[in-house]
Write a protein that holds these residues in place. Structure first.
Motif, PDB file in Angstrom:
ATOM      1  N   ASP A  81       0.754  -1.025  -0.045  1.00 10.74           N
ATOM      2  CA  ASP A  81       0.008  -0.053   0.083  1.00 10.74           C
ATOM      3  C   ASP A  81       0.896   1.301   0.035  1.00 10.74           C
ATOM      4  O   ASP A  81       1.875   1.202   0.670  1.00 10.74           O
ATOM      5  N   SER A  82       0.547   2.118  -0.963  1.00  4.93           N
ATOM      6  CA  SER A  82       1.400   3.528  -0.741  1.00  4.93           C
ATOM      7  C   SER A  82       1.022   4.457   0.229  1.00  4.93           C
ATOM      8  O   SER A  82       1.706   5.742   0.308  1.00  4.93           O
ATOM      9  N   GLU A  83       0.354   4.107   0.925  1.00  2.00           N
ATOM     10  CA  GLU A  83      -0.011   4.811   2.516  1.00  2.00           C
ATOM     11  C   GLU A  83       1.114   5.355   3.347  1.00  2.00           C
ATOM     12  O   GLU A  83       2.332   4.599   3.390  1.00  2.00           O
ATOM     13  N   LYS A  84       1.350   6.597   3.577  1.00  2.94           N
ATOM     14  CA  LYS A  84       2.785   7.102   4.102  1.00  2.94           C
ATOM     15  C   LYS A  84       2.793   6.618   5.384  1.00  2.94           C
ATOM     16  O   LYS A  84       1.855   6.399   6.048  1.00  2.94           O
ATOM     17  N   SER A  85       4.070   6.289   5.834  1.00  2.00           N
ATOM     18  CA  SER A  85       4.315   5.775   7.243  1.00  2.00           C
ATOM     19  C   SER A  85       5.070   6.890   8.125  1.00  2.00           C
ATOM     20  O   SER A  85       5.883   7.591   7.554  1.00  2.00           O
TER      21      SER A  85
ATOM     22  N   ASP B 207       8.662   8.668   6.832  1.00  2.00           N
ATOM     23  CA  ASP B 207       8.746  10.055   6.780  1.00  2.00           C
ATOM     24  C   ASP B 207      10.003  10.603   7.462  1.00  2.00           C
ATOM     25  O   ASP B 207      10.586  11.444   7.150  1.00  2.00           O
TER      26      ASP B 207
ATOM     27  N   GLU C  45      -7.183  -3.337  11.273  1.00  2.00           N
ATOM     28  CA  GLU C  45      -5.929  -2.892  11.388  1.00  2.00           C
ATOM     29  C   GLU C  45      -4.906  -4.071  12.250  1.00  2.00           C
ATOM     30  O   GLU C  45      -5.764  -4.763  13.202  1.00  2.00           O
TER      31      GLU C  45
ATOM     32  N   LYS D 237       2.600  -3.076   8.845  1.00  2.00           N
ATOM     33  CA  LYS D 237       1.232  -2.626   9.121  1.00  2.00           C
ATOM     34  C   LYS D 237       0.214  -3.107   8.195  1.00  2.00           C
ATOM     35  O   LYS D 237       0.523  -2.966   7.015  1.00  2.00           O
ATOM     36  N   TRP D 238      -0.713  -3.681   8.576  1.00  2.00           N
ATOM     37  CA  TRP D 238      -1.654  -4.385   7.472  1.00  2.00           C
ATOM     38  C   TRP D 238      -3.217  -3.516   7.755  1.00  2.00           C
ATOM     39  O   TRP D 238      -3.391  -3.158   9.123  1.00  2.00           O
ATOM     40  N   GLY D 239      -3.866  -3.245   6.588  1.00  2.00           N
ATOM     41  CA  GLY D 239      -5.065  -2.622   6.912  1.00  2.00           C
ATOM     42  C   GLY D 239      -6.054  -3.155   5.785  1.00  2.00           C
ATOM     43  O   GLY D 239      -5.466  -3.804   4.602  1.00  2.00           O
ATOM     44  N   ARG D 240      -7.214  -3.272   5.976  1.00  2.00           N
ATOM     45  CA  ARG D 240      -8.319  -3.379   4.890  1.00  2.00           C
ATOM     46  C   ARG D 240      -9.563  -2.533   5.083  1.00  2.00           C
ATOM     47  O   ARG D 240      -9.822  -1.856   6.009  1.00  2.00           O
ATOM     48  N   SER D 241     -10.397  -2.388   3.826  1.00  2.00           N
ATOM     49  CA  SER D 241     -11.377  -1.640   4.003  1.00  2.00           C
ATOM     50  C   SER D 241     -12.662  -2.045   4.961  1.00  2.00           C
ATOM     51  O   SER D 241     -13.456  -1.202   5.493  1.00  2.00           O
TER      52      SER D 241
END
Length: 453
Positions: free
Chosen positions: A372-376, A380, A419, A443-447
């Motif tokens: 996932d391209s979500e920033k951490s 950062d 999460e 870190k894992w996530g789903r909708s």
């Protein structure tokens, strides 16, 4: 020439003036006194005996601990250099590690006093009155000596304060977690003090409200197995009487990995945290008000860090909490079959293995499907410090990807239905080294609860 003569006189006075102080244990000191008295009083008049008594060696005072056969070395002793009372054991430890410091402090004090008094004693010492240039030079030299004297005393005070706080922490008590087969996570196990854990456990303690502890424990819970490998005990101290249940920790999690200790008396821990933050001297304000504080102790009981806010846990693990257990490529992943929501946990571990298979084989589509391209925030921070990130196309090239890398000891922590966090130990092939290991955190996530991780 006058100044050189004066400094030589100062050094000579120091050499002649500092006598040797003999230190005895109570038994040896008593024997020395008896021996000295028997020699001095054998055939000598009472008047001469009184004079000889004044020349008895100085002894170190040891205070009895409650009338028992032990001695209380922690009884405060007044320290002239810091002009305050210091724990006796802290002073003893400090003096054993800094034997030359009192000599430097005395030297700066003597030089300061001599240079400031030069205009008054110049004629008596060198036979000539002080000149204007001499007075100005001695004044400047005295100011410099006073500055060095104050600096050395300040350093001594700060180091002694740190040692005192380390020694004060030894009295804090806790209950150790039981094994996974126990009925209760802590049960009726006897409390142990930090002093009793010296040599076997490291300590990482945090203190705050229930919400602050709950947020701060997420990365610590994620790394719970790594704490066990590093022989680290995490101690959560609540200022509002909250418990593990309020922090989102189940009894199953506490039993599965014994990393979280329970405080016996939360008030003594809170008071200790307040003492760490009360250097400002404002006794009317609660130093812990609205703050999350932490401190850590090494396996020898020395402090490796403290601060306000969440501890920089990844940096701390790499610098001060290195594993003591042997990390092996054959370490099995965490067995999640008996844990609640075992199916969800197994899905995450399966997806983690798929990610590493794609990474080592150079499967770009497989990596992009999971990544996932979500920033951490941690990433950062590295970028802000001058780091850089390469695109996956470059990382998966034949000469760049870790084609022979293995992972072991994978585990997973489920925070909610959407999460989760996982860790693994990576063993990349490194030229020139027999083995190298890296700690990886995902870190894992789903909708939604039914979606894919």
């Amino acid at each position: 020439m006058h100044f050189l003569a004066l400094l030589c006189l100062c050094a000579l006075a120091m050499r002649e003036g500092f006598g040797r102080v003999d230190a005895f244990t109570p038994k040896s000191a008593l024997s020395a006194v008896r021996c000295r008295l028997s020699i001095d009083t054998d055939g000598v008049s009472p008047a001469s005996t009184k004079q000889n008594k004044r020349r008895l060696p100085h002894s170190v005072k040891l205070y009895s601990n409650g009338g028992s056969n032990s001695f209380d070395m922690s009884k405060p002793t007044f320290d002239l250099y810091t002009f305050r009372s210091i724990r006796g054991d802290a002073l003893l430890r400090y003096n054993s590690l800094n034997q030359s410091e009192p000599l430097r402090i005395n030297l700066y004090l003597l030089i300061t006093a001599s240079l400031f008094s030069y205009p008054a004693i110049s004629e008596a010492v060198v036979g000539e009155p002080a000149t204007l240039i001499g007075v100005a030079a001695s004044t400047l030299g005295g100011i410099f000596g006073a500055y060095r004297f104050a600096r050395e005393c300040g350093r001594r005070s700060r180091k002694l304060s740190r040692m005192e706080k380390e020694l004060n922490a030894e009295l804090l008590s806790m209950r150790l977690p039981n094994n996974r087969f126990a009925d209760r996570p802590y049960g009726n196990s006897p409390p142990v003090s930090v002093r009793q854990l010296r040599g076997s456990r490291r300590i990482l303690a945090i203190c705050g409200t229930a919400d602050q502890i709950k947020d701060a424990l997420v990365p610590l819970r994620t790394l719970r197995r790594r704490f066990v490998q590093a022989s680290v005990l995490v101690v959560a101290v609540s200022t509002d009487r909250s418990s593990a249940k309020d922090w989102g920790i189940t009894s199953d999690e506490l039993r599965s990995v014994p990393y979280l200790a329970e405080t016996v008396d939360s008030k003594e821990w809170v008071d200790y945290f307040k003492s760490l933050l009360s250097d400002s001297g404002d006794s009317n304000e609660d130093p812990l008000q609205g703050k999350l504080a932490w401190f850590g102790l090494t396996i020898t009981g020395k402090s490796f860090g403290s601060g306000i806010g969440n501890p920089p846990i990844l940096e701390t693990l790499g610098q001060s909490l290195l594993p003591v257990d042997v990390l092996d490529e054959d370490d099995e992943a965490e067995n999640v079959a008996s844990r609640p929501k075992a199916k969800t946990l197994e899905e995450i571990l399966t997806t983690q293995r798929s990610f590493y298979d794609s990474l080592t084989s150079g499967d770009l589509s497989g990596v992009q499907e999971i990544f996932d391209s979500e920033k951490s925030g941690d990433v950062d921070e590295v970028l802000n410090g001058g780091g850089s990130i390469d695109v996956w196309e470059k990382c998966l090239q034949d000469v760049a990807r870790p084609s022979g890398m293995k992972i072991s000891g994978s585990d997973v922590l489920l925070i909610s239905d959407t999460e989760a966090y996982s860790t693994a130990i990576e063993f990349p092939p490194v030229a020139g080294f027999d083995s190298a290991s890296l700690l990886a955190v995902q870190k894992w996530g789903r909708s939604s609860a039914e979606g894919e991780w």
